[in-house]
Design an enzyme around this catalytic site. Structure first.
Site, PDB file in Angstrom:
ATOM      1  CG  ASP A 144     -33.196  61.837  10.220  1.00 24.27           C
ATOM      2  OD1 ASP A 144     -32.682  62.881  10.595  1.00 24.27           O
ATOM      3  OD2 ASP A 144     -33.637  61.220  11.213  1.00 24.27           O
ATOM      4  CG  ASP A 181     -34.861  52.948  -3.363  1.00 24.81           C
ATOM      5  OD1 ASP A 181     -36.285  53.428  -3.550  1.00 24.81           O
ATOM      6  OD2 ASP A 181     -35.354  51.518  -3.493  1.00 24.81           O
ATOM      7  CE  LYS A 211     -37.861  50.712  -0.570  1.00 23.46           C
ATOM      8  NZ  LYS A 211     -36.517  50.472  -1.467  1.00 23.46           N
ATOM      9  CG  ASP A 214     -29.272  65.600   7.578  1.00 21.51           C
ATOM     10  OD1 ASP A 214     -30.247  66.714   8.175  1.00 21.51           O
ATOM     11  OD2 ASP A 214     -28.499  64.895   7.920  1.00 21.51           O
ATOM     12  CE1 TYR A 273     -35.974  57.008  13.370  1.00 16.72           C
ATOM     13  CE2 TYR A 273     -36.578  59.854  12.837  1.00 16.72           C
ATOM     14  CZ  TYR A 273     -35.755  58.873  12.464  1.00 16.72           C
ATOM     15  OH  TYR A 273     -34.714  58.739  11.363  1.00 16.72           O
TER      16      TYR A 273
END
Ligand code: NAD
Length: 370
Positions: free
Chosen positions: A251, A227, A194, A255, A143
């Site tokens: 992020d 994942d 990852k 959530d 970001y």
């Protein structure tokens, strides 16, 4: 009675001031019944600061924030301010606080309280007793990484790109927060990246492994691809104690984890900075919900997310474990007694508004402290 701990309260907009009122009643209760008080100041932030001062957060408020030992934030924003330019968005207040106080570790607990086990979309058997903590790096990664942009290509196409980038120091400081939290929980950290497809992920894995060997050999460390972590959170979320991850994966995963618990109005969060040489650490606590303009002013908002954020503040910034525990227990007891705000209403429960929920918390606190 001492009042040496400086608390800055920034209620904000919409339901922010409504739910913050209930925290103030608990603060008064702590003064009356537990003989603890704080040096409390408050100020406008977000839309209400735009209305009062012409800017989402003033320099003077920033100074108060820097002087405070902890900040309790409500929520900002709403349609009234939507038509103002990009530079006058109420949300800039929270971005400025995070940036200037360098609040890099976002803590999002996902806890399923027993009386609300049916509120989750997952089966009660999967989420009963869930208590995990996600630590998300919140000032670095893709970001903020450079280079970023959209460029024209020779063949007439365009290319949009961002950069995932983490330094040793950035990884170590956020993982250190995770390890320290784990030491006071079940001593298990799962680091998520990852590493199979990203260089920065491989580097994250190597850095956290070395940090653990050097400083946290007593804490168990496991690694998981992001994942797989998303799948595991839905399949068997109770396997986790503390999850530490980057800005982007955090992020998404935080959530996802919040929704395991069923309601936005219930969930607290904290964002922490580094421990300074003086021992002070900037910290901001806020519920994860927004200003809920659709219900603002109606007296129906659920104040528990804000109250539980205050409990987190007491625990992590003021080391008031016992008082934090009392507030959390009072929230659970009120729910056990069958009281519900509209957002968590269930068949057979009594529907109450913000004020009655707050009063019931005070009654439970009285009983608990008797
Ligand atoms: P929201 O969280 O405000 O509301 C989403 C839904 O959940 C709404 O239906 C709302 O009524 C309900 N809800 C939220 N909190 C509740 C509570 N405590 N009790 C009962 N119901 C509750 O999200 P949104 O609608 O996407 O955003 C509204 C405004 O809030 C926007 O301006 C957004 O930018 C802002 N926002 C601010 C923050 C923040 O201040 N940190 C966070 C998220 C959104």
């Amino acid at each position: 009675m001492t009042a040496n701990k400086k608390l800055l309260i920034l209620p904000g907009d919409g339901i922010g001031p409504e739910v913050m009122r209930e925290v103030r009643r608990v603060i008064d209760w702590l003064g009356r019944r537990r003989m603890v008080s704080f040096d409390v100041s408050d100020d406008h932030v977000g839309g209400s600061a735009i209305d009062t001062y012409g800017t989402p957060i003033t320099d003077a408020t920033m100074e108060k924030a820097k002087a405070a030992d902890a900040i309790l934030f409500g929520s900002v924003g709403g349609p009234k301010w939507d038509r103002l330019g990009f530079d006058l968005r109420p949300e800039l207040a929270i971005l400025r606080l995070r940036k200037e106080l360098d609040l890099f570790a976002n803590l999002r607990p996902a806890i399923v309280l027993d009386p609300l086990v049916e509120a989750s979309t997952l089966k009660a058997d999967v989420v009963r007793g869930l208590d995990l903590m996600i630590v998300r790096e919140s000032t670095g990664g893709v970001y903020f990484g450079e280079p970023r942009g959209v460029e024209a290509l020779p063949d007439g196409q365009k290319r949009g790109f961002d950069t995932e980038s983490y330094t040793t120091g950035e990884i170590e400081r956020v993982c250190r927060v995770g390890f320290e939290l784990a030491r006071n929980r079940h001593s298990r950290v799962c680091s998520v990246e990852k590493a199979n497809v990203m260089q920065s992920g491989m580097f994250w894995r190597q850095t956290v492994t070395e940090l653990r060997e050097r400083e946290f050999a007593d804490v168990e460390l496991t690694h998981m691809y992001a994942d797989n972590c998303a799948m595991q959170l839905v399949r068997n979320p109770r396997q986790f104690d503390v999850i530490v991850t980057s800005n982007l994966f955090g992020d998404l995963l935080s959530d996802l984890a919040s929704m395991l618990t069923g309601s936005l109005g219930m969930l607290p969060s904290a964002t922490l900075g580094a421990v300074q040489p003086s021992g002070k650490r900037y910290a901001l606590y806020e519920p994860i919900h927004g200003s809920a303009p659709d219900i603002a002013g109606k007296g129906v908002a659920n104040p528990l997310g804000q109250l539980l954020s205050f409990a987190m503040l007491l625990r992590y910034s003021f080391r008031m474990e016992e008082d934090a525990g009392l507030i959390e227990k009072a929230c659970v007891n009120v729910l056990k007694n069958g009281l519900r705000t509209a957002d968590i209403m269930a068949p057979g429960s009594a529907r109450v508004g913000t004020g009655v929920m707050g009063e019931s918390i005070l009654r439970e606190l009285d009983k608990l402290a008797a």
